[in-house]
Design a protein around this motif. Structure first.
Motif, PDB file in Angstrom:
ATOM      1  N   GLY A  65       0.689  -1.127  -0.067  1.00  0.00           N
ATOM      2  CA  GLY A  65      -0.013   0.018  -0.034  1.00  0.00           C
ATOM      3  C   GLY A  65       0.812   1.164   0.000  1.00  0.00           C
ATOM      4  N   LEU A  66       2.217   1.232  -0.391  1.00  0.00           N
ATOM      5  CA  LEU A  66       2.805   2.511  -0.614  1.00  0.00           C
ATOM      6  C   LEU A  66       2.651   3.091  -1.912  1.00  0.00           C
ATOM      7  N   GLN A  67       2.667   4.644  -1.439  1.00  0.00           N
ATOM      8  CA  GLN A  67       2.279   5.383  -2.776  1.00  0.00           C
ATOM      9  C   GLN A  67       3.211   6.428  -2.662  1.00  0.00           C
ATOM     10  N   ILE A  68       3.909   6.842  -3.841  1.00  0.00           N
ATOM     11  CA  ILE A  68       4.919   8.044  -3.817  1.00  0.00           C
ATOM     12  C   ILE A  68       4.554   8.504  -5.202  1.00  0.00           C
ATOM     13  N   SER A  69       4.970   9.930  -5.422  1.00  0.00           N
ATOM     14  CA  SER A  69       4.638  10.544  -6.742  1.00  0.00           C
ATOM     15  C   SER A  69       5.886  10.523  -7.374  1.00  0.00           C
ATOM     16  N   ILE A  70       6.214  10.862  -8.600  1.00  0.00           N
ATOM     17  CA  ILE A  70       7.237  11.173  -9.524  1.00  0.00           C
ATOM     18  C   ILE A  70       8.245  12.168  -8.717  1.00  0.00           C
ATOM     19  N   LEU A  71       7.910  13.215  -8.209  1.00  0.00           N
ATOM     20  CA  LEU A  71       8.922  13.915  -7.525  1.00  0.00           C
ATOM     21  C   LEU A  71       9.373  13.421  -6.406  1.00  0.00           C
ATOM     22  N   GLN A  72       8.591  12.674  -5.516  1.00  0.00           N
ATOM     23  CA  GLN A  72       9.052  11.771  -4.417  1.00  0.00           C
ATOM     24  C   GLN A  72       9.968  10.899  -4.798  1.00  0.00           C
ATOM     25  N   THR A  73       9.796  10.069  -5.914  1.00  0.00           N
ATOM     26  CA  THR A  73      10.825   9.190  -6.447  1.00  0.00           C
ATOM     27  C   THR A  73      12.001   9.723  -6.651  1.00  0.00           C
ATOM     28  N   ILE A  74      11.919  10.843  -7.240  1.00  0.00           N
ATOM     29  CA  ILE A  74      13.350  11.626  -7.726  1.00  0.00           C
ATOM     30  C   ILE A  74      14.000  12.005  -6.362  1.00  0.00           C
ATOM     31  N   LEU A  75      13.398  12.449  -5.487  1.00  0.00           N
ATOM     32  CA  LEU A  75      13.932  12.754  -4.120  1.00  0.00           C
ATOM     33  C   LEU A  75      14.493  11.549  -3.352  1.00  0.00           C
ATOM     34  N   LEU A  76      13.889  10.580  -3.604  1.00  0.00           N
ATOM     35  CA  LEU A  76      14.482   9.338  -2.843  1.00  0.00           C
ATOM     36  C   LEU A  76      16.007   8.771  -3.418  1.00  0.00           C
ATOM     37  N   PHE A  77      15.902   8.988  -4.929  1.00  0.00           N
ATOM     38  CA  PHE A  77      16.965   8.767  -5.561  1.00  0.00           C
ATOM     39  C   PHE A  77      18.356   9.558  -5.047  1.00  0.00           C
ATOM     40  N   GLY A  78      17.784  11.059  -4.795  1.00  0.00           N
ATOM     41  CA  GLY A  78      18.630  11.795  -4.292  1.00  0.00           C
ATOM     42  C   GLY A  78      19.167  11.495  -2.789  1.00  0.00           C
ATOM     43  N   VAL A  79      18.307  10.918  -1.972  1.00  0.00           N
ATOM     44  CA  VAL A  79      18.794  10.611  -0.698  1.00  0.00           C
ATOM     45  C   VAL A  79      19.925   9.332  -0.715  1.00  0.00           C
ATOM     46  N   ALA A  80      19.384   8.217  -1.678  1.00  0.00           N
ATOM     47  CA  ALA A  80      20.086   6.967  -1.913  1.00  0.00           C
ATOM     48  C   ALA A  80      21.542   7.607  -2.381  1.00  0.00           C
ATOM     49  N   THR A  81      21.617   8.565  -3.301  1.00  0.00           N
ATOM     50  CA  THR A  81      22.752   8.973  -4.045  1.00  0.00           C
ATOM     51  C   THR A  81      23.777   9.667  -2.935  1.00  0.00           C
ATOM     52  N   GLY A  82      23.134  10.536  -2.250  1.00  0.00           N
ATOM     53  CA  GLY A  82      23.677  11.424  -1.386  1.00  0.00           C
ATOM     54  C   GLY A  82      24.447  10.690  -0.321  1.00  0.00           C
ATOM     55  N   LEU A  83      23.419   9.685   0.464  1.00  0.00           N
ATOM     56  CA  LEU A  83      24.250   8.842   1.373  1.00  0.00           C
ATOM     57  C   LEU A  83      25.091   7.977   1.052  1.00  0.00           C
ATOM     58  N   GLY A  84      24.941   7.310  -0.347  1.00  0.00           N
ATOM     59  CA  GLY A  84      26.149   6.291  -0.787  1.00  0.00           C
ATOM     60  C   GLY A  84      27.373   7.023  -0.784  1.00  0.00           C
ATOM     61  N   PHE A  85      27.150   8.395  -1.202  1.00  0.00           N
ATOM     62  CA  PHE A  85      28.359   9.174  -1.557  1.00  0.00           C
ATOM     63  C   PHE A  85      29.222   9.561  -0.114  1.00  0.00           C
ATOM     64  N   TRP A  86      28.256   9.927   0.797  1.00  0.00           N
ATOM     65  CA  TRP A  86      28.666   9.940   2.078  1.00  0.00           C
ATOM     66  C   TRP A  86      29.334   9.056   2.687  1.00  0.00           C
ATOM     67  N   LEU A  87      28.906   8.096   2.757  1.00  0.00           N
ATOM     68  CA  LEU A  87      29.443   6.457   3.234  1.00  0.00           C
ATOM     69  C   LEU A  87      30.572   6.258   2.481  1.00  0.00           C
ATOM     70  N   MET A  88      30.878   6.131   1.184  1.00  0.00           N
ATOM     71  CA  MET A  88      31.909   5.668   0.421  1.00  0.00           C
ATOM     72  C   MET A  88      33.119   6.745   0.526  1.00  0.00           C
ATOM     73  N   GLU A  89      32.717   8.012   0.352  1.00  0.00           N
ATOM     74  CA  GLU A  89      33.845   9.056   0.060  1.00  0.00           C
ATOM     75  C   GLU A  89      33.941   9.695   1.554  1.00  0.00           C
ATOM     76  N   LYS A  90      33.296   9.323   2.474  1.00  0.00           N
ATOM     77  CA  LYS A  90      33.214  10.203   3.597  1.00  0.00           C
ATOM     78  C   LYS A  90      33.102  11.854   3.548  1.00  0.00           C
ATOM     79  N   SER A  91      32.262  12.175   2.520  1.00  0.00           N
ATOM     80  CA  SER A  91      32.174  13.645   2.121  1.00  0.00           C
ATOM     81  C   SER A  91      30.733  14.075   2.779  1.00  0.00           C
ATOM     82  N   LYS A  92      30.976  15.211   3.412  1.00  0.00           N
ATOM     83  CA  LYS A  92      29.808  15.832   4.096  1.00  0.00           C
ATOM     84  C   LYS A  92      28.977  16.599   3.226  1.00  0.00           C
TER      85      LYS A  92
END
Length: 696
Positions: A487-514
């Motif tokens: 029953g999860l429901q997200i919009s296209i804009l929310q989907t794009i923002l989730l990509f931003g969260v995943a990409t940013g966190l991944g870069f922070w964890l891999m490169e230790k970049s604030k």
């Protein structure tokens, strides 16, 4: 420090062409830009780009920004033109431009008929429109449904038919959140469909078979016979056929749902996973050819193997897309000393969208590229978090690293399209991915040794047992508590923002970049804000929805996040119809069934909800005339009652009439005339889609 997106941008110049192309495709679909305008933009940008390379180097450097803008416009125009000309409705020879209901058609089946519950289904290409004294050569594809009949035994790929029954345009159900079947069909070049009885078509004595397509069909038929002979059990056989060649007509529906609910449906659908395994197998098989003199043979054999498997698997779009992607990887590794996987992926996506721009909307296309990109970016960093000298544990770590990495960027896409998340995906993928690869290898060996009955029978028994183990494991995981977050429901804009969260966190964890953490937190904040607004909107919703469900009455009364169902009781037990027609709306509106619906009252045919009176009539009833008419805000007609609106108007003052999906079309045509004469607004859900009445 730069974000991974910028890092990828620098390593993959083809992305600079891919993104404007995608923008052009999307803009063309939504805005329907004239091809004349697009051709003008293409010519101007092409001339500007060519001129740029003819001017002196120093001036070229000064005008580099202008060159970049021209290149962007060039690919935007190219994407728009590709989208325009791929649309079959814009083809001058499309049958829809000249076809009339009184015309007959000559069509050719482009596949063997497939048995459904109540009919046989096959796609057919339209060859000629037959008029009174002439025939017009045309093109296009339609879907044919044949009533089950003994005469269908002669129908096969290449059969030609004369059809005299008028075609029906493909329409959407029009239910909120429902699947856009009309757009899906159009993207495949299909615009019409037809249900045929025995007397409504004639089979011509001639056939129209293409040699290559016939060879593929014959080869697939041989493979199916081998599997059906050696693999026992309906569920096991159905999955074996889908796993090897993508034949899904024998798949058990409940089993498919189990695989979907546990996050391993990609095992059934032939796509990047299967081609990736075949690619790895071919790499190992032709590894000895890495010597300098024979080095050129290796990519030739690998490409040949990939494409032979793809064609044997039915040359489905998902398979061909994966074949193109891996072909680009093979060629990139063969001809480039230091090829970038990002550049290779961008090039393959660019080629695929040039072939068919509408693949951009295909879920398989989106998941394939997000999964591969996610594995490329995140697999090694995740794997490096742990270390062991034990080879078995190391293999387990690698498999889990691949599974986790693939989920990072595919989760937003999966939630957006399927509205669910399998909580135990690690458990299911841990067994299903290696075991399905082993089964696939076993099936290939089975086909190779099928001429030796004893060995083929033994391999068939082993494969049947392995498939049974995998099916049983998946079904047991599915029944575990909290196995599925539904029953999860997200919009296209929310989907794009989730990509931003995943990409940013991944870069922070891999490169230790604030910087990565800042981008991730900003995207997360935007996601939370949008999600909070959607929940507030849902809490304030008061609606009535009459759904378009064939042969059924289906009504939801919505109060905030709760609903009360006022339709046919048998719909509550029919999971397939309810999930297809009604569940998408409930997911979209974030509603759950109400235990107590305080604002709802019902007396016989009259429902009172939120100070509105809704009347339902599904059987013949007679009402006595009244001096003071009863005000009815909404009248919902179901079934085939004997009803005269001029008589009904003596008792009730009706503001709106809705005919639901259970009303016969011929009866609605008479009722519409009565309503028009009484100036009562009408809504036929079969034609206009679901009726939505807002109370706020």
């Amino acid at each position: 420090m730069s974000l991974p997106v910028i890092h990828v941008w620098k390593k993959a110049p083809f992305i600079r062409f891919l993104l404007p192309l995608i923008a052009g495709i999307v803009l063309q679909w939504h805005l329907q830009i004239s091809p004349g305008v697009l051709w003008l933009l293409l010519c101007i940008s092409s001339i500007t780009t060519i001129t740029f390379f003819l001017i002196p180097f120093f001036k070229r450097y000064k005008l580099s920004a202008l060159s970049g803008i021209a290149a962007i416009i060039l690919f935007i125009a190219m994407g728009g033109l590709l989208s325009w000309y791929k649309n079959i409705q814009h083809d001058k020879n499309w049958f829809g431009k000249k076809y009339k209901n009184e015309n007959a058609l000559i069509v050719t089946l482009i596949e063997n008929p497939v048995e459904k519950t109540r009919s046989y289904k096959a796609n057919a290409s339209v060859e000629y429109i037959l008029q009174k004294d002439s025939s017009i050569k045309t093109k296009g594809t339609i879907i044919l449904y044949f009533k089950k009949d003994s005469s269908l035994s002669t129908l096969e790929y290449g059969s030609q038919l004369i059809i005299t029954k008028p075609l029906q345009e493909i329409k959407n159900s029009g239910n909120p959140g429902g699947f856009n079947y009309k757009r899906y069909s159009l993207f495949q070049g299909i615009t019409h469909q037809l249900y045929l009885k025995k007397t409504e078509f004639e089979i011509l004595p001639i056939t129209n078979k293409k040699v290559f397509k016939q060879f593929i069909n014959t080869s697939r038929g041989k493979v199916l016979r081998i599997l059906r002979k050696n693999i026992k059990g309906e569920k096991e056989l159905g999955l074996a056929e889908a796993l090897l060649i993508g034949y899904k007509d024998d798949l058990d529906k409940t089993l498919v749902q189990s695989y979907s609910n546990t996050g391993v449906v990609h095992v059934i659908a032939i796509s990047g996973l299967h081609l990736g395994f075949i690619y790895w197998l071919l790499l190992m098989l032709f590894k000895p050819l890495q010597k300098r003199k024979l080095k050129w043979l290796r990519p030739v054999f690998i490409l040949t193997g990939l494409w032979l498997f793809s064609l044997l698997a039915g040359a489905q779009p998902s398979v061909l897309r994966s074949a193109v992607m891996f072909s680009c990887i093979v060629l990139g590794d063969s001809f480039a000393r230091r090829s970038s996987i990002y550049n290779t992926l961008a090039l393959s996506a660019l080629l695929l969208l040039c072939i068919n721009p509408y693949w951009l909307w295909d879920v398989g296309f989106q998941l394939s590229y997000t999964a591969v990109l996610s594995i490329v970016i995140f697999m090694q960093p995740i794997y490096n978090l742990f270390y062991t000298k034990n080879k078995v544990l190391d293999l387990i770590l690698k498999l889990n690293a691949v599974t986790i990495a693939a989920q990072i960027l595919t989760v937003p896409v999966s939630i957006y399209h399927f509205h669910q998340f399998p909580n135990y995906f690690l458990l299911t993928n841990f067994l299903a991915v290696p075991l399905s690869s082993l089964i696939l290898l076993g099936e290939i060996i089975l086909c190779v040794v099928s001429f030796i009955p004893a060995i083929a029978t033994l391999i068939g028994k082993i494969l049947s047992w392995l498939i049974w183990v995998m099916n049983s494991y998946i079904e047991r995981i599915e029944i575990l508590p909290f196995s599925l977050w539904d029953g999860l429901q997200i919009s296209i804009l929310q989907t794009i923002l989730l990509f931003g969260v995943a990409t940013g966190l991944g870069f922070w964890l891999m490169e230790k970049s604030k910087t990565g953490l800042k981008y991730a937190l900003a995207a997360l904040f935007g996601f939370v804000v949008l999600r909070t607004m959607s929940f507030i909107q849902a809490n304030n919703r008061e609606q009535l929805i009459v759904y378009n469900v064939p042969q059924k009455r289906a009504i939801d009364l919505i109060d905030g996040r709760k609903y009360h169902f006022a339709g046919d009781p048998d719909l509550l037990a029919d999971d397939f119809i309810r999930n297809f027609h009604i569940k998408p709306s409930r997911v979209l509106h974030r509603i759950e069934p109400a235990m107590n619906f305080e604002s709802y009252q019902q007396q016989e045919n009259l429902i009172t909800y939120n100070r509105k009176k809704i009347m339902t009539i599904s059987e013949t009833k007679y009402f006595a005339p009244l001096d003071e008419k009863i005000l009815v805000d909404l009248l919902v007609i179901s079934g085939n009652p004997k009803l005269y609106f001029n008589k009904l108007a003596e008792t009730f003052s009706v503001k709106q009439v809705v005919f639901d999906g259970s009303c016969p079309a011929w009866k609605i045509s008479y009722w519409k005339k009565d309503c028009d004469s009484l100036q009562i607004p009408i809504h036929d859900v079969s034609e206009k889609g679901a009726f939505v009445m807002n109370f706020r």
